[in-house]
Design an enzyme around this catalytic site. Structure first.
Site, PDB file in Angstrom:
ATOM      1  N   ASP A  84     -30.745   2.026  -1.204  1.00  0.00           N
ATOM      2  CA  ASP A  84     -31.697   1.094  -1.815  1.00  0.00           C
ATOM      3  C   ASP A  84     -33.079   1.729  -1.701  1.00  0.00           C
ATOM      4  O   ASP A  84     -33.421   2.274  -0.635  1.00  0.00           O
ATOM      5  CB  ASP A  84     -31.738  -0.238  -1.052  1.00  0.00           C
ATOM      6  N   HIS A 139     -25.209   6.362   1.537  1.00  0.00           N
ATOM      7  CA  HIS A 139     -23.832   6.428   1.059  1.00  0.00           C
ATOM      8  C   HIS A 139     -23.640   7.602   0.099  1.00  0.00           C
ATOM      9  O   HIS A 139     -24.600   8.120  -0.473  1.00  0.00           O
ATOM     10  CB  HIS A 139     -23.465   5.112   0.370  1.00  0.00           C
ATOM     11  N   SER A 225     -38.247   6.749   5.780  1.00  0.00           N
ATOM     12  CA  SER A 225     -37.295   7.675   5.215  1.00  0.00           C
ATOM     13  C   SER A 225     -37.442   7.907   3.717  1.00  0.00           C
ATOM     14  O   SER A 225     -37.987   7.092   2.984  1.00  0.00           O
ATOM     15  CB  SER A 225     -35.875   7.173   5.486  1.00  0.00           C
TER      16      SER A 225
END
Length: 261
Positions: A84, A139, A225
């Site tokens: 996301d 992911h 991040s």
């Protein structure tokens, strides 16, 4: 003002302060900061799993999310967003360089720090920034096998607008991991996880030689991040609506793998 910004950024990125921040955020007392944190960053509590069982702010930050809220696109050849976040920049690595922020270009060799860079010349890249409100697990964007995986020590400058507008070559200086994967079709892509703030802790949950399914969890960030995807040559066709500033969610289709020209 520019000097002041540099002083601020260098101060908050000091290793000693980072360790202190990590210790404080991981303490049991920090769980009392979870509710103010949710309010400050307007986090959607309906997406939070087991919110009453977090024992620290760090545990909340790396929270899991209900899989039904992030379905993985199953179209053949689809590449999905690994996280996301907000697209900070995207384009093609012309002459072996990518532009990741404020027209600041980086060579692939700088970013990959010793891993093979030649095969990603002219490849498509995508830079996704994760804000403090985002889900911070990473992911797999496409099924594939891990060819190379390397941890690169470095600084922990913040990767928000203040950091990237103040520190030259920030992404090549920050602590990061670089992983190269190969799809069943023999096409390679690189996923770079850039740490920031605090100690910039990056957790990876796979090994070299491992086959990984599309959408499988491969790691997580702890505070601050950015994820950078770079595809081999002309093997990636992005969705036409992708643009800087666009919000993406993990599992959402962002393009597809195609045979090189």
């Amino acid at each position: 003002m520019t000097l002041f910004k540099k002083i601020v950024v260098h101060t908050i990125s000091r290793q000693s302060l980072g360790k202190l921040f990590d210790l404080a955020a991981g303490s049991r007392l920090s769980k009392h900061l979870i509710k103010p944190y949710i309010k400050l960053y307007k986090i959607n509590q309906e997406e939070v799993r087991q919110d009453s069982q977090f024992n620290s702010l760090t545990e909340f930050f790396v929270r899991d999310i209900c899989p039904s809220l992030r379905p993985i696109n199953q179209e053949e050849g689809a590449v999905v967003s690994p996280v996301d976040g907000r697209i900070a920049d995207l384009g093609f690595a012309n002459q072996g360089k990518v532009i990741l922020a404020k027209n600041n270009s980086y060579s692939l060799r700088e970013l990959l720090a010793g891993l093979p860079a030649e095969e990603f010349q002219d490849g498509f890249y995508l830079n996704i920034y994760l804000s403090p409100k985002n889900y911070h697990r990473i992911h797999m964007p496409h099924e594939g096998r891990t060819i190379k995986h390397r941890f690169i020590p470095g600084q922990v400058f913040p990767v928000n607008e203040l950091g990237v507008s103040t520190i030259k070559d920030l992404f090549a200086k920050n602590r990061r991991t670089c992983s190269i994967f190969e799809t069943p079709e023999g096409i390679r892509f690189c996923l770079i996880k850039v740490g920031a703030l605090g100690v910039g802790k990056i957790v990876s949950s796979f090994q070299e030689g491992q086959d990984i399914n599309r959408g499988a969890e491969i790691g997580r960030f702890e505070f601050g991040s950015t994820v950078i995807l770079i595809f081999q040559g002309k093997t990636f066709k992005p969705m036409e609506n992708l643009a800087p500033g666009m919000e993406v969610t993990m599992g959402q289709k962002i393009g597809e793998i195609k045979a090189g020209d």
